[in-house]
Design a protein around this motif. Sequence first.
Motif, short mmCIF file in Angstrom:
data_model
loop_
_atom_site.label_atom_id
_atom_site.label_comp_id
_atom_site.label_asym_id
_atom_site.label_seq_id
_atom_site.Cartn_x
_atom_site.Cartn_y
_atom_site.Cartn_z
N PRO A 223 24.05 27.17 60.49
CA PRO A 223 23.08 26.08 60.75
C PRO A 223 21.63 26.50 60.61
CG PRO A 223 24.05 26.88 62.81
CD PRO A 223 24.83 27.51 61.70
N LEU A 224 21.29 27.72 61.03
CA LEU A 224 19.90 28.16 60.93
C LEU A 224 19.47 28.28 59.47
CD1 LEU A 224 19.78 30.98 63.64
CD2 LEU A 224 19.07 28.62 63.87
N ASN A 225 20.31 28.92 58.66
CA ASN A 225 19.97 29.10 57.25
C ASN A 225 19.74 27.77 56.55
OD1 ASN A 225 22.24 31.37 57.95
ND2 ASN A 225 20.63 32.24 56.67
N TRP A 226 20.68 26.83 56.74
CA TRP A 226 20.58 25.59 55.99
C TRP A 226 19.42 24.72 56.46
CZ3 TRP A 226 22.49 25.23 51.45
CH2 TRP A 226 23.65 25.93 51.12
N ALA A 227 19.05 24.79 57.72
CA ALA A 227 17.89 24.03 58.20
C ALA A 227 16.62 24.48 57.48
CB ALA A 227 17.74 24.20 59.70
N VAL A 228 16.45 25.79 57.32
CA VAL A 228 15.26 26.30 56.63
C VAL A 228 15.36 26.06 55.13
CG1 VAL A 228 13.82 28.33 56.22
CG2 VAL A 228 14.91 28.02 58.45
N ILE A 229 16.53 26.31 54.55
CA ILE A 229 16.72 26.08 53.11
C ILE A 229 16.40 24.64 52.74
CG2 ILE A 229 18.48 25.90 51.29
CD1 ILE A 229 19.84 28.37 52.60
N ASN A 230 16.77 23.70 53.61
CA ASN A 230 16.54 22.28 53.34
C ASN A 230 15.13 21.83 53.70
OD1 ASN A 230 19.12 21.93 52.35
ND2 ASN A 230 19.97 21.23 54.30
N GLY A 231 14.29 22.76 54.14
CA GLY A 231 12.89 22.42 54.41
C GLY A 231 12.66 21.62 55.67
N GLU A 232 13.57 21.72 56.63
CA GLU A 232 13.37 21.00 57.90
C GLU A 232 12.13 21.53 58.62
OE1 GLU A 232 15.13 18.49 58.51
OE2 GLU A 232 17.10 18.77 57.59
N THR A 233 11.47 20.65 59.34
CA THR A 233 10.30 21.06 60.13
C THR A 233 10.65 21.18 61.61
OG1 THR A 233 9.61 18.74 60.37
CG2 THR A 233 8.70 20.00 58.52
N GLU A 234 11.93 20.93 61.93
CA GLU A 234 12.36 20.99 63.33
C GLU A 234 13.82 21.43 63.39
OE1 GLU A 234 11.41 17.90 66.72
OE2 GLU A 234 13.17 17.22 65.60
N SER A 235 14.13 22.24 64.37
CA SER A 235 15.51 22.63 64.63
C SER A 235 15.70 22.65 66.14
CB SER A 235 15.83 23.98 64.00
OG SER A 235 17.19 24.33 64.20
N GLY A 236 16.73 23.35 66.60
CA GLY A 236 16.94 23.42 68.03
C GLY A 236 18.31 23.96 68.36
N VAL A 237 18.68 23.83 69.62
CA VAL A 237 19.99 24.26 70.09
C VAL A 237 20.64 23.12 70.87
CG1 VAL A 237 19.69 26.76 70.15
CG2 VAL A 237 18.77 25.38 72.01
N SER A 238 21.97 23.11 70.85
CA SER A 238 22.74 22.10 71.55
C SER A 238 23.86 22.77 72.33
CB SER A 238 23.38 21.10 70.57
OG SER A 238 22.43 20.54 69.69
N THR A 239 24.14 22.26 73.52
CA THR A 239 25.37 22.65 74.20
C THR A 239 26.31 21.45 74.20
OG1 THR A 239 24.35 22.10 76.36
CG2 THR A 239 24.36 24.41 75.69
N PHE A 240 27.60 21.74 73.97
CA PHE A 240 28.58 20.66 73.92
C PHE A 240 29.94 21.16 74.40
CE2 PHE A 240 28.97 22.87 69.92
CZ PHE A 240 30.33 22.86 69.63
N LEU A 241 30.73 20.25 74.90
CA LEU A 241 32.07 20.58 75.36
C LEU A 241 33.02 20.65 74.17
CD1 LEU A 241 32.18 18.24 78.48
CD2 LEU A 241 32.17 20.75 78.51
N LEU A 242 33.88 21.67 74.18
CA LEU A 242 34.80 21.85 73.06
C LEU A 242 35.91 20.81 73.07
CD1 LEU A 242 33.31 24.54 72.70
CD2 LEU A 242 35.53 25.59 72.22
N LYS A 243 36.29 20.42 71.85
CA LYS A 243 37.49 19.63 71.64
C LYS A 243 38.09 20.07 70.30
CE LYS A 243 35.67 15.45 69.38
NZ LYS A 243 35.62 13.98 69.49
N HIS A 244 39.10 19.36 69.80
CA HIS A 244 39.87 19.85 68.66
C HIS A 244 39.03 20.09 67.41
CE1 HIS A 244 43.89 19.71 70.37
NE2 HIS A 244 43.57 18.58 70.96
N GLU A 245 38.24 19.11 66.98
CA GLU A 245 37.47 19.26 65.74
C GLU A 245 36.25 20.13 66.01
OE1 GLU A 245 38.28 16.34 67.09
OE2 GLU A 245 39.96 15.74 65.83
#
Length: 324
Positions: free
Chosen positions: A123-145
């Motif tokens: 995710p970090l690589n592609w955010a910069v490669i795609n020229g994004e001006t914003e990124s971040g972090v997320s916490t989420f509960l696991l499920k199958h997918e």
Amino acid sequence: MQGKDIRIVFMGTPDFAVESLKALIENGYNVVGVVTTPDKPSGRGQKMHMSAVKQYSMSQNIPVLQPEKLKDPVFIDELKSLNADLQVIVAFRMLPEIVWGMPSMGTFNLHASLLPQYRGAAPLNWAVINGETESGVSTFLLKHEIDTGNILFQEKVPIGPDETVGDLHDKLMEVGAQLVMRTVDALAEGTAKGIAQDVLIARGAAVKPAPKIFKDDCRIDWSKPGTQIHNLIRGLSPYPASWTVFRENDGEKEIPIKIYRARFEKHDDVATPGTVIVPNRKELKIACQDGFVSITELQMAGKKRMNIADFLRGFQNAEQFHAI
């Protein structure tokens, strides 16, 4: 219940994960065990190498499990014996349900993107490669997918126009550690309210993926616009690094080159893409679709990484090559 009262098993491997584990330990959370990858041979001597998470865990006398297979009955029994209330995952492998469904409070993951954008391995690589001006972090509960569970919390950070993925990694590593502690506390207190990613997708634009990056993804196409090339270089620096090949104009000699930092200079009248010019013996510029990419840091095969001034002192006929 308070966050520091619950029994936590932490799962992770690289430096990015160590910062979150360190934050939990140094702030008094009850980490009862760590799961990381098995030791692997690496380097010229093929010496056994421990993951960054294992090295830190051993320094803190935390029990470490290193399963080859996550469904191994022996590992499952060892994991159960830790009697965790909650599992925290940062930069680890995909887990089977028998593992992520084990704790009474569930399992949450820290992902280095603003989900649902940039699900996947890089995710970090592609955010910069795609020229994004914003990124971040997320916490989420696991499920199958993978990377699709309900989002608990997110924290945004800006991406500067010249920042590399290495710069972004270091920022998100620290922001992520704080978000992990916030998430543990909220789950313990019963105040975490997850939001389905499908809801966020319905509100916004198409989801951008973050698949694993392969060597061919890293090769520079000099016929493309300069901004796109600059973003590729930033998005792959320092690892795995963008690359090109310098081919001698009047011969068959080819030299692989990794490029770590560069600037883009837009021009209307440019040379054939891939043309190398060396103004004043102080700069190395490569022509692209709409200008020149000025290289500031690179590495020749078998050599150390160096700035462009040092490179040109030792490679005095650079203008006799072109980039392919």
